[in-house]
Every structure is written in C-alpha cells, then in structure tokens.
Design a protein around this motif. Structure first.
Motif, PDB file in Angstrom:
ATOM      1  N   LEU A  14       0.822  -1.212   0.000  1.00  0.00           N
ATOM      2  CA  LEU A  14       0.000   0.000   0.000  1.00  0.00           C
ATOM      3  C   LEU A  14       0.855   1.260   0.000  1.00  0.00           C
ATOM      4  N   SER A  15       2.002   1.214   0.655  1.00  0.00           N
ATOM      5  CA  SER A  15       2.912   2.357   0.678  1.00  0.00           C
ATOM      6  C   SER A  15       3.448   2.664  -0.719  1.00  0.00           C
ATOM      7  N   VAL A  16       3.802   1.624  -1.460  1.00  0.00           N
ATOM      8  CA  VAL A  16       4.285   1.828  -2.831  1.00  0.00           C
ATOM      9  C   VAL A  16       3.176   2.422  -3.691  1.00  0.00           C
ATOM     10  N   VAL A  17       1.985   1.857  -3.602  1.00  0.00           N
ATOM     11  CA  VAL A  17       0.867   2.318  -4.429  1.00  0.00           C
ATOM     12  C   VAL A  17       0.520   3.777  -4.110  1.00  0.00           C
ATOM     13  N   GLU A  18       0.600   4.162  -2.856  1.00  0.00           N
ATOM     14  CA  GLU A  18       0.323   5.549  -2.472  1.00  0.00           C
ATOM     15  C   GLU A  18       1.280   6.525  -3.137  1.00  0.00           C
ATOM     16  N   ARG A  19       2.483   6.079  -3.462  1.00  0.00           N
ATOM     17  CA  ARG A  19       3.507   6.963  -4.025  1.00  0.00           C
ATOM     18  C   ARG A  19       3.466   7.061  -5.549  1.00  0.00           C
ATOM     19  N   ILE A  20       2.660   6.235  -6.210  1.00  0.00           N
ATOM     20  CA  ILE A  20       2.583   6.313  -7.673  1.00  0.00           C
ATOM     21  C   ILE A  20       1.959   7.663  -8.031  1.00  0.00           C
ATOM     22  N   PRO A  21       2.673   8.475  -8.813  1.00  0.00           N
ATOM     23  CA  PRO A  21       2.135   9.803  -9.144  1.00  0.00           C
ATOM     24  C   PRO A  21       0.919   9.734 -10.065  1.00  0.00           C
ATOM     25  N   ALA A  22       0.075  10.749  -9.987  1.00  0.00           N
ATOM     26  CA  ALA A  22      -1.051  10.869 -10.912  1.00  0.00           C
ATOM     27  C   ALA A  22      -0.514  10.864 -12.338  1.00  0.00           C
ATOM     28  N   GLY A  23      -1.207  10.171 -13.219  1.00  0.00           N
ATOM     29  CA  GLY A  23      -0.795  10.091 -14.613  1.00  0.00           C
ATOM     30  C   GLY A  23       0.209   8.991 -14.900  1.00  0.00           C
ATOM     31  N   ARG A  24       0.590   8.241 -13.881  1.00  0.00           N
ATOM     32  CA  ARG A  24       1.552   7.153 -14.023  1.00  0.00           C
ATOM     33  C   ARG A  24       0.938   5.874 -13.464  1.00  0.00           C
ATOM     34  N   VAL A  25       1.516   4.738 -13.817  1.00  0.00           N
ATOM     35  CA  VAL A  25       1.026   3.444 -13.342  1.00  0.00           C
ATOM     36  C   VAL A  25       2.197   2.521 -13.041  1.00  0.00           C
ATOM     37  N   MET A  26       1.910   1.485 -12.274  1.00  0.00           N
ATOM     38  CA  MET A  26       2.809   0.347 -12.090  1.00  0.00           C
ATOM     39  C   MET A  26       1.965  -0.901 -12.330  1.00  0.00           C
ATOM     40  N   THR A  27       2.609  -1.962 -12.749  1.00  0.00           N
ATOM     41  CA  THR A  27       1.910  -3.238 -12.853  1.00  0.00           C
ATOM     42  C   THR A  27       1.968  -3.923 -11.491  1.00  0.00           C
ATOM     43  N   TYR A  28       1.142  -4.947 -11.340  1.00  0.00           N
ATOM     44  CA  TYR A  28       1.186  -5.735 -10.106  1.00  0.00           C
ATOM     45  C   TYR A  28       2.588  -6.304  -9.918  1.00  0.00           C
ATOM     46  N   GLY A  29       3.187  -6.781 -11.008  1.00  0.00           N
ATOM     47  CA  GLY A  29       4.534  -7.320 -10.951  1.00  0.00           C
ATOM     48  C   GLY A  29       5.581  -6.263 -10.631  1.00  0.00           C
ATOM     49  N   ASP A  30       5.369  -5.039 -11.150  1.00  0.00           N
ATOM     50  CA  ASP A  30       6.301  -3.944 -10.842  1.00  0.00           C
ATOM     51  C   ASP A  30       6.343  -3.673  -9.344  1.00  0.00           C
ATOM     52  N   VAL A  31       5.176  -3.677  -8.716  1.00  0.00           N
ATOM     53  CA  VAL A  31       5.113  -3.416  -7.277  1.00  0.00           C
ATOM     54  C   VAL A  31       5.883  -4.499  -6.526  1.00  0.00           C
ATOM     55  N   ALA A  32       5.648  -5.757  -6.891  1.00  0.00           N
ATOM     56  CA  ALA A  32       6.355  -6.869  -6.240  1.00  0.00           C
ATOM     57  C   ALA A  32       7.857  -6.767  -6.470  1.00  0.00           C
ATOM     58  N   GLU A  33       8.245  -6.456  -7.693  1.00  0.00           N
ATOM     59  CA  GLU A  33       9.673  -6.337  -8.006  1.00  0.00           C
ATOM     60  C   GLU A  33      10.301  -5.182  -7.231  1.00  0.00           C
ATOM     61  N   PHE A  34       9.596  -4.068  -7.134  1.00  0.00           N
ATOM     62  CA  PHE A  34      10.100  -2.923  -6.384  1.00  0.00           C
ATOM     63  C   PHE A  34      10.352  -3.306  -4.926  1.00  0.00           C
ATOM     64  N   LEU A  35       9.435  -4.093  -4.358  1.00  0.00           N
ATOM     65  CA  LEU A  35       9.576  -4.525  -2.965  1.00  0.00           C
ATOM     66  C   LEU A  35      10.605  -5.642  -2.808  1.00  0.00           C
ATOM     67  N   GLY A  36      10.860  -6.372  -3.876  1.00  0.00           N
ATOM     68  CA  GLY A  36      11.794  -7.487  -3.799  1.00  0.00           C
ATOM     69  C   GLY A  36      11.212  -8.710  -3.135  1.00  0.00           C
ATOM     70  N   LYS A  37       9.877  -8.778  -3.116  1.00  0.00           N
ATOM     71  CA  LYS A  37       9.223  -9.960  -2.537  1.00  0.00           C
ATOM     72  C   LYS A  37       7.808 -10.088  -3.060  1.00  0.00           C
ATOM     73  N   GLY A  38       7.306 -11.307  -2.990  1.00  0.00           N
ATOM     74  CA  GLY A  38       5.975 -11.580  -3.511  1.00  0.00           C
ATOM     75  C   GLY A  38       5.987 -11.584  -5.027  1.00  0.00           C
ATOM     76  N   GLY A  39       4.816 -11.569  -5.584  1.00  0.00           N
ATOM     77  CA  GLY A  39       4.662 -11.552  -7.035  1.00  0.00           C
ATOM     78  C   GLY A  39       3.371 -10.854  -7.388  1.00  0.00           C
ATOM     79  N   PRO A  40       3.020 -10.842  -8.673  1.00  0.00           N
ATOM     80  CA  PRO A  40       1.802 -10.154  -9.099  1.00  0.00           C
ATOM     81  C   PRO A  40       0.543 -10.645  -8.373  1.00  0.00           C
ATOM     82  N   ARG A  41       0.436 -11.934  -8.154  1.00  0.00           N
ATOM     83  CA  ARG A  41      -0.763 -12.465  -7.487  1.00  0.00           C
ATOM     84  C   ARG A  41      -0.864 -11.997  -6.038  1.00  0.00           C
TER      85      ARG A  41
END
Length: 103
Positions: A14-41
C-alpha cells in the motif's frame, strides 16, 4: 506467510501504491519487483482486500489494462489524471509512456 509478515507486506504494498504519481502506473509485478518480494498475485490479493484507500486504479496488468472488476472506473480515473493510453478509444495504458519505476 506468518500473520505479522503478512501485515508488513500489506503495508509495504500500500505504501508503494500511495507513491505512484497521478498520470503514471505500475503493474502488479512492478510493485512486487520494487519490494523485492511476492509476485503479481500477492500484490493483487493485497489490492483486492486492502487497496480501497490508496489510488488502486494506478496498478494495472502487464498489458496495460486495469483489473476487470473495476475497469470502467479505473479507466475514467486514469483518463482524468492525464494518463497516456494506447489510443483514444483504447482501454490499455501506454506502458512505455506511463510506467513508473518507483524513483
């Protein structure tokens, strides 16, 4: 995943998602990769259960489409923020232009 570890993971996603700027996106996998754990699911599970208070519409599938369950609302919000789409009538975000790397 132990209960405490799961709570920590939820907060991190949720912390990562809160920081995504307006007009930009991340994929589910991007969020997991950014955190270095978990996966898209795992990120999808967090978003489906706890994502209502963060800009959930800024997390999309790898092909640029929002999740089916809220696609119409997500597309409306993304367009209102000026997120680039693949075309005027497209329901896919232009990932080359809209993807945010977390920096």
């Amino acid at each position: 995943m132990a209960h405490g570890a799961r709570e920590e993971y939820v907060e991190q996603v949720l912390s990562v998602v809160e920081r995504i700027p307006a007009g930009r996106v991340m994929t589910y996998g991007d969020v997991a990769e950014f955190l270095g754990k978990g996966g898209p699911r795992q990120v999808g599970w967090v978003m489906s259960h706890f994502g209502g208070a963060v800009p959930w519409w800024r997390v999309v599938r790898a092909d640029g489409r929002p999740a089916d369950c809220h696609a119409g609302e997500a597309i409306r919000r993304l367009r209102a923020e000026g997120t680039p789409f693949a075309g005027l009538a497209s329901e896919r975000v232009d990932m080359a232009r809209a993807r945010w790397d977390g920096a």
